[in-house]
Design a protein around this motif. Sequence first.
Motif, PDB file in Angstrom:
ATOM      1  N   SER A  98       0.855  -1.184   0.000  1.00  0.00           N
ATOM      2  CA  SER A  98       0.000   0.000   0.000  1.00  0.00           C
ATOM      3  C   SER A  98       0.896   1.241   0.000  1.00  0.00           C
ATOM      4  O   SER A  98       1.855   1.320   0.755  1.00  0.00           O
ATOM      5  N   GLY A  99       0.616   2.168  -0.891  1.00  0.00           N
ATOM      6  CA  GLY A  99       1.445   3.367  -1.029  1.00  0.00           C
ATOM      7  C   GLY A  99       2.551   3.226  -2.045  1.00  0.00           C
ATOM      8  O   GLY A  99       3.216   4.213  -2.385  1.00  0.00           O
ATOM      9  N   GLY A 100       2.778   2.005  -2.559  1.00  0.00           N
ATOM     10  CA  GLY A 100       3.766   1.820  -3.618  1.00  0.00           C
ATOM     11  C   GLY A 100       3.278   2.431  -4.924  1.00  0.00           C
ATOM     12  O   GLY A 100       2.087   2.743  -5.069  1.00  0.00           O
ATOM     13  N   HIS A 101       4.183   2.603  -5.863  1.00  0.00           N
ATOM     14  CA  HIS A 101       3.830   3.272  -7.118  1.00  0.00           C
ATOM     15  C   HIS A 101       4.144   2.401  -8.335  1.00  0.00           C
ATOM     16  O   HIS A 101       5.103   1.623  -8.319  1.00  0.00           O
ATOM     17  N   LEU A 102       3.350   2.619  -9.357  1.00  0.00           N
ATOM     18  CA  LEU A 102       3.515   1.972 -10.652  1.00  0.00           C
ATOM     19  C   LEU A 102       3.613   3.075 -11.683  1.00  0.00           C
ATOM     20  O   LEU A 102       2.713   3.920 -11.778  1.00  0.00           O
ATOM     21  N   LEU A 103       4.726   3.116 -12.421  1.00  0.00           N
ATOM     22  CA  LEU A 103       4.935   4.142 -13.435  1.00  0.00           C
ATOM     23  C   LEU A 103       4.968   3.483 -14.803  1.00  0.00           C
ATOM     24  O   LEU A 103       5.740   2.551 -15.036  1.00  0.00           O
ATOM     25  N   LEU A 104       4.100   3.959 -15.696  1.00  0.00           N
ATOM     26  CA  LEU A 104       3.999   3.417 -17.051  1.00  0.00           C
ATOM     27  C   LEU A 104       4.299   4.526 -18.049  1.00  0.00           C
ATOM     28  O   LEU A 104       3.805   5.652 -17.898  1.00  0.00           O
ATOM     29  N   VAL A 105       5.095   4.210 -19.069  1.00  0.00           N
ATOM     30  CA  VAL A 105       5.389   5.156 -20.148  1.00  0.00           C
ATOM     31  C   VAL A 105       5.278   4.378 -21.449  1.00  0.00           C
ATOM     32  O   VAL A 105       5.959   3.356 -21.609  1.00  0.00           O
ATOM     33  N   HIS A 106       4.425   4.850 -22.373  1.00  0.00           N
ATOM     34  CA  HIS A 106       4.196   4.089 -23.604  1.00  0.00           C
ATOM     35  C   HIS A 106       4.038   4.976 -24.824  1.00  0.00           C
ATOM     36  O   HIS A 106       3.333   5.986 -24.796  1.00  0.00           O
ATOM     37  N   TRP A 107       4.691   4.541 -25.904  1.00  0.00           N
ATOM     38  CA  TRP A 107       4.634   5.211 -27.195  1.00  0.00           C
ATOM     39  C   TRP A 107       3.216   5.134 -27.735  1.00  0.00           C
ATOM     40  O   TRP A 107       2.508   4.134 -27.545  1.00  0.00           O
ATOM     41  N   LEU A 108       2.790   6.184 -28.438  1.00  0.00           N
ATOM     42  CA  LEU A 108       1.416   6.256 -28.933  1.00  0.00           C
ATOM     43  C   LEU A 108       1.292   5.992 -30.428  1.00  0.00           C
ATOM     44  O   LEU A 108       0.180   6.020 -30.961  1.00  0.00           O
ATOM     45  N   GLY A 109       2.397   5.723 -31.092  1.00  0.00           N
ATOM     46  CA  GLY A 109       2.348   5.492 -32.541  1.00  0.00           C
ATOM     47  C   GLY A 109       1.784   4.127 -32.903  1.00  0.00           C
ATOM     48  O   GLY A 109       1.499   3.287 -32.042  1.00  0.00           O
ATOM     49  N   ASP A 110       1.631   3.915 -34.193  1.00  0.00           N
ATOM     50  CA  ASP A 110       1.118   2.648 -34.704  1.00  0.00           C
ATOM     51  C   ASP A 110       2.149   1.543 -34.546  1.00  0.00           C
ATOM     52  O   ASP A 110       3.349   1.767 -34.726  1.00  0.00           O
ATOM     53  N   THR A 111       1.669   0.351 -34.197  1.00  0.00           N
ATOM     54  CA  THR A 111       2.521  -0.826 -34.073  1.00  0.00           C
ATOM     55  C   THR A 111       1.734  -2.047 -34.538  1.00  0.00           C
ATOM     56  O   THR A 111       0.532  -1.958 -34.779  1.00  0.00           O
ATOM     57  N   ASP A 112       2.419  -3.171 -34.608  1.00  0.00           N
ATOM     58  CA  ASP A 112       1.727  -4.443 -34.839  1.00  0.00           C
ATOM     59  C   ASP A 112       1.712  -5.272 -33.558  1.00  0.00           C
ATOM     60  O   ASP A 112       1.466  -6.465 -33.580  1.00  0.00           O
ATOM     61  N   TYR A 113       1.960  -4.628 -32.421  1.00  0.00           N
ATOM     62  CA  TYR A 113       1.951  -5.307 -31.131  1.00  0.00           C
ATOM     63  C   TYR A 113       0.514  -5.722 -30.780  1.00  0.00           C
ATOM     64  O   TYR A 113      -0.441  -5.217 -31.364  1.00  0.00           O
ATOM     65  N   PRO A 114       0.336  -6.577 -29.779  1.00  0.00           N
ATOM     66  CA  PRO A 114      -1.016  -6.989 -29.407  1.00  0.00           C
ATOM     67  C   PRO A 114      -1.939  -5.832 -29.007  1.00  0.00           C
ATOM     68  O   PRO A 114      -3.143  -5.902 -29.183  1.00  0.00           O
ATOM     69  N   LYS A 115      -1.366  -4.758 -28.460  1.00  0.00           N
ATOM     70  CA  LYS A 115      -2.160  -3.599 -28.024  1.00  0.00           C
ATOM     71  C   LYS A 115      -1.488  -2.309 -28.475  1.00  0.00           C
ATOM     72  O   LYS A 115      -0.281  -2.252 -28.655  1.00  0.00           O
ATOM     73  N   SER A 116      -2.277  -1.261 -28.608  1.00  0.00           N
ATOM     74  CA  SER A 116      -1.713   0.074 -28.766  1.00  0.00           C
ATOM     75  C   SER A 116      -1.283   0.554 -27.384  1.00  0.00           C
ATOM     76  O   SER A 116      -1.662  -0.039 -26.360  1.00  0.00           O
ATOM     77  N   GLY A 117      -0.529   1.637 -27.323  1.00  0.00           N
ATOM     78  CA  GLY A 117      -0.132   2.181 -26.031  1.00  0.00           C
ATOM     79  C   GLY A 117      -1.343   2.531 -25.179  1.00  0.00           C
ATOM     80  O   GLY A 117      -1.414   2.178 -23.998  1.00  0.00           O
ATOM     81  N   ASP A 118      -2.316   3.223 -25.770  1.00  0.00           N
ATOM     82  CA  ASP A 118      -3.517   3.596 -25.023  1.00  0.00           C
ATOM     83  C   ASP A 118      -4.303   2.380 -24.570  1.00  0.00           C
ATOM     84  O   ASP A 118      -4.716   2.283 -23.413  1.00  0.00           O
TER      85      ASP A 118
END
Length: 193
Positions: free
Chosen positions: A140-160
């Motif tokens: 509790s109180g720990g943090h999760l930081l996410l940073v993701h590119w918003l461009g087009d990819t063929d990955y399973p998901k987009s950044g959003d």
Amino acid sequence: MRRETSIDSEWFEALYKDGGDPWHFATSPYEREKYDHTLASLPHDRFGSVLEVGCANGVLTQRLAPRCDRLLGVDVSPTALAAATERCTGLTNVTLEQRRLPEEAPPGPFDLILLSEVVYYWDSDDLKRLAEYLTGAMPSGGHLLLVHWLGDTDYPKSGDAAVEELRIALATNVSVVVEERREQYRLDLWRRC
């Protein structure tokens, strides 16, 4: 066309073997600015225990290390980890391990977990498993930081899509602290409830 399943370890290893620094982490102005923003967004000056998922060749690891008592960097590529090991030589608070999350997730707890440019590589099933792991790996109180590119990819998901799906999977276990969008990427900081 988007991949339907999580990207396998061999794909990443082939990229690092062929290109050394396939995303130009060490030389790209985009990466440098993104790393500056990432470090400036950290909610504390210092952390006890930190997990960096997808540490790659250790460029961000090296910059993050002075703010950590213990920093565990994990990646699926042995070639990337060899470069990270060389880059982080002498940083006695840094440990680097070959692991594939979520199935090979290290035991916590971690005060900070950094998921930079990795969540969109997982399919929905792995994102659900990752959410279960994260819930138990942060106090509790720990943090999760996410940073993701918003461009087009063929990955399973987009950044959003990846970030939003993980947020839904974590449900009431996290609260949003920061949600920022830049031209090419998004940065999200969540706090474990």
